[in-house]
Design an enzyme around this catalytic site. Structure first.
Site, mmCIF file in Angstrom:
data_model
loop_
_atom_site.group_PDB
_atom_site.id
_atom_site.type_symbol
_atom_site.label_atom_id
_atom_site.label_comp_id
_atom_site.label_asym_id
_atom_site.label_seq_id
_atom_site.Cartn_x
_atom_site.Cartn_y
_atom_site.Cartn_z
ATOM 1 N N GLY A 237 0.845 -1.201 0.000
ATOM 2 C CA GLY A 237 0.000 0.000 0.000
ATOM 3 C C GLY A 237 0.873 1.241 0.000
ATOM 4 N N ARG A 238 0.294 2.324 0.512
ATOM 5 C CA ARG A 238 1.007 3.604 0.446
ATOM 6 C C ARG A 238 2.295 3.574 1.257
ATOM 7 N NH1 ARG A 238 -4.911 6.108 1.018
ATOM 8 N NH2 ARG A 238 -4.915 4.473 2.588
ATOM 9 N N ILE A 239 2.246 2.969 2.457
ATOM 10 C CA ILE A 239 3.468 2.936 3.278
ATOM 11 C C ILE A 239 4.457 1.918 2.690
ATOM 12 C CG2 ILE A 239 4.436 2.648 5.583
ATOM 13 C CD1 ILE A 239 1.688 3.312 6.749
ATOM 14 N N SER B 111 0.985 -9.319 -2.053
ATOM 15 C CA SER B 111 -0.268 -8.720 -1.586
ATOM 16 C C SER B 111 -1.364 -9.506 -2.279
ATOM 17 C CB SER B 111 -0.339 -7.235 -1.951
ATOM 18 O OG SER B 111 -0.157 -7.080 -3.337
ATOM 19 N N ARG B 112 -2.603 -9.341 -1.806
ATOM 20 C CA ARG B 112 -3.682 -10.151 -2.374
ATOM 21 C C ARG B 112 -3.769 -9.961 -3.884
ATOM 22 N NH1 ARG B 112 -8.931 -9.264 1.080
ATOM 23 N NH2 ARG B 112 -7.789 -7.332 1.347
ATOM 24 N N ARG C 92 0.912 -5.104 12.358
ATOM 25 C CA ARG C 92 0.203 -5.397 13.598
ATOM 26 C C ARG C 92 0.753 -6.711 14.123
ATOM 27 N NH1 ARG C 92 -0.995 -0.914 13.823
ATOM 28 N NH2 ARG C 92 -3.033 0.082 13.758
ATOM 29 N N ASP D 210 8.091 -3.959 15.737
ATOM 30 C CA ASP D 210 7.564 -2.690 16.280
ATOM 31 C C ASP D 210 6.195 -2.912 16.914
ATOM 32 O OD1 ASP D 210 7.616 0.180 16.683
ATOM 33 O OD2 ASP D 210 6.197 0.376 15.029
ATOM 34 N N GLU E 135 0.361 -6.073 22.860
ATOM 35 C CA GLU E 135 1.088 -4.886 23.292
ATOM 36 C C GLU E 135 0.195 -4.024 24.200
ATOM 37 O OE1 GLU E 135 1.920 -3.578 19.222
ATOM 38 O OE2 GLU E 135 0.720 -1.792 19.631
ATOM 39 N N HIS F 194 6.211 0.096 19.496
ATOM 40 C CA HIS F 194 5.219 0.649 18.554
ATOM 41 C C HIS F 194 5.453 2.154 18.333
ATOM 42 C CE1 HIS F 194 0.918 0.048 16.819
ATOM 43 N NE2 HIS F 194 1.594 0.947 16.116
HETATM 44 C C1 8YV Z 1 -0.075 4.422 15.721
HETATM 45 C C2 8YV Z 1 -0.343 2.842 13.789
HETATM 46 O O1 8YV Z 1 1.078 4.475 16.458
HETATM 47 O O2 8YV Z 1 -1.391 4.311 12.327
HETATM 48 C C3 8YV Z 1 -1.336 3.173 12.770
HETATM 49 O O3 8YV Z 1 -2.081 2.273 12.357
HETATM 50 O O4 8YV Z 1 -0.112 1.727 14.108
HETATM 51 C C4 8YV Z 1 0.425 3.913 14.440
HETATM 52 O O5 8YV Z 1 0.635 4.973 13.588
HETATM 53 C C5 8YV Z 1 -1.042 3.593 16.474
HETATM 54 O O6 8YV Z 1 -2.295 3.723 15.916
HETATM 55 C C6 8YV Z 1 -1.043 4.004 17.928
HETATM 56 O O7 8YV Z 1 -1.843 3.182 18.671
#
Ligand code: 8YV
Length: 325
Positions: free
Chosen positions: A157-159, A178-179, A236, A260, A265, A283
């Protein structure tokens, strides 16, 4: 009643930019400030039309949203929104917004930091110095290098694309899984993750969380990655089978990991904390003041746009605007 302010429930920390931005326009109910959160929801639930969701550990699911029968919008902090049942929202005329784009470059920067830290054992070498061990012996040469690696990005995706651009600049080959293949992306696409893991030695995970991707990196994928394998998780915790990862690291099925994010968490498995061959971040992917301010502002701006009768700025794909009632 004419002139009455729209009522919004704030779930999560009381960050000044969000509290001030919303209080200026809405009657804001702060769950985190309530002595009895349940009592607050029971009292204001029937009047609340918007939620600002700023805590990914609080699930905003069907049963929760049902307690707010006038709910029209959930403005969520973060690009990931796996803590929100967006499908339920879409089916019940509630729009969900997230905070994409404004964090892309920051998360990609952190991803490269974690990749380099893990491959070249940089935190371990710093620990060696701080422990006063350098005068006795130099830090050992890192077992791994980026120089002979191929990175398989999971999620383009974008990131993912911002990460790929950075890896390009390092002169390291990139492929992805990716799918569906992404339009306008020249890297080789693998429809099958195990096949990609067999062909690369490094996985960079930057895909959405949720049921569809739970444990997608499992024992089979880790075995395919092999003994030189490194897994970097910027997505995640749920996308990796965490016990399988711990076992693969203990058995040396793979070489190391940079994480991360974690399943429970901020709790991190003791087995991971005890391992020298992993790099663990709390994170911090998007965690700079600069980027978090932009994310906070977008949470506010989505609610302001909706309240002004305009389309919210960044609705998620499951709840396109205008919502179906
Ligand atoms: C945040 C993230 O740190 O944008 C997200 O989906 O995982 C992070 O940018 C997170 O949402 C904080 O709980």
């Amino acid at each position: 009643m004419a002139g009455e302010k729209t009522e919004v429930l704030l779930v999560g920390p009381l960050k000044p930019r969000i509290v001030d931005g919303l209080s200026a326009v809405f009657t804001l109910h702060k769950l985190a400030a309530a002595k009895d959160g349940e009592a607050l929801i029971n009292e204001v639930g029937p009047r609340v039309r918007g939620i600002a969701s700023c805590l990914t550990s609080t699930r905003i699911d069907g049963p929760f949203m049902s307690r707010l029968p006038k709910l029209e919008i959930v403005s969520s902090f973060g690009v990931g929104y796996d803590h929100i049942d967006a499908k339920w929202a879409g089916e019940h005329g509630v729009v969900v917004t997230n905070t994409p784009e404004v964090l892309n470059e920051e998360v990609a920067d952190t991803a490269l930091g974690l990749l380099l830290a893990t491959v070249r054992e940089l935190p371990q070498s710093e620990r060696h110095l701080r422990a006063g061990k350098w005068p006795q012996a130099p830090y050992p040469l890192s077992r791994a290098t980026l120089r002979d690696r191929t990175i398989g990005i999971v999620g383009m995706g974008r990131i993912g694309q911002a990460i790929a651009r950075r890896i390009d600049a390092f002169g390291v080959p990139v492929v992805y899984h990716s799918r569906n293949p992404q339009k306008d992306v020249a890297y080789r696409h693998y429809p099958n993750l195990v096949e990609m893991a067999r062909d690369v030695d490094t996985l960079m995970l930057i895909l959405p969380g949720g049921a569809a991707t739970k444990n997608i990196v499992n024992a089979e994928v880790l075995k395919a990655l092999g003994p030189n394998g490194i897994v970097i998780n910027m997505a995640r915790g749920s996308v990796i089978d965490e016990p399988a990862l711990i076992k693969a690291l203990q058995d040396k099925t793979i070489l190391s990991a940079g994480l991360d994010v974690f399943v429970n968490e901020p709790q991190v498995p003791a087995e991971l904390i005890a391992m020298e061959n992993v790099v663990l971040f709390p994170h911090v992917g998007s965690g700079s003041v600069y980027t978090r301010n932009k994310m906070d502002q977008l949470v506010v701006d989505n609610l302001l746009a909706w309240n002004a009768g305009k389309p919210p700025l960044t609705p998620v794909p499951e709840t396109p605007w205008p919502v179906r009632k």
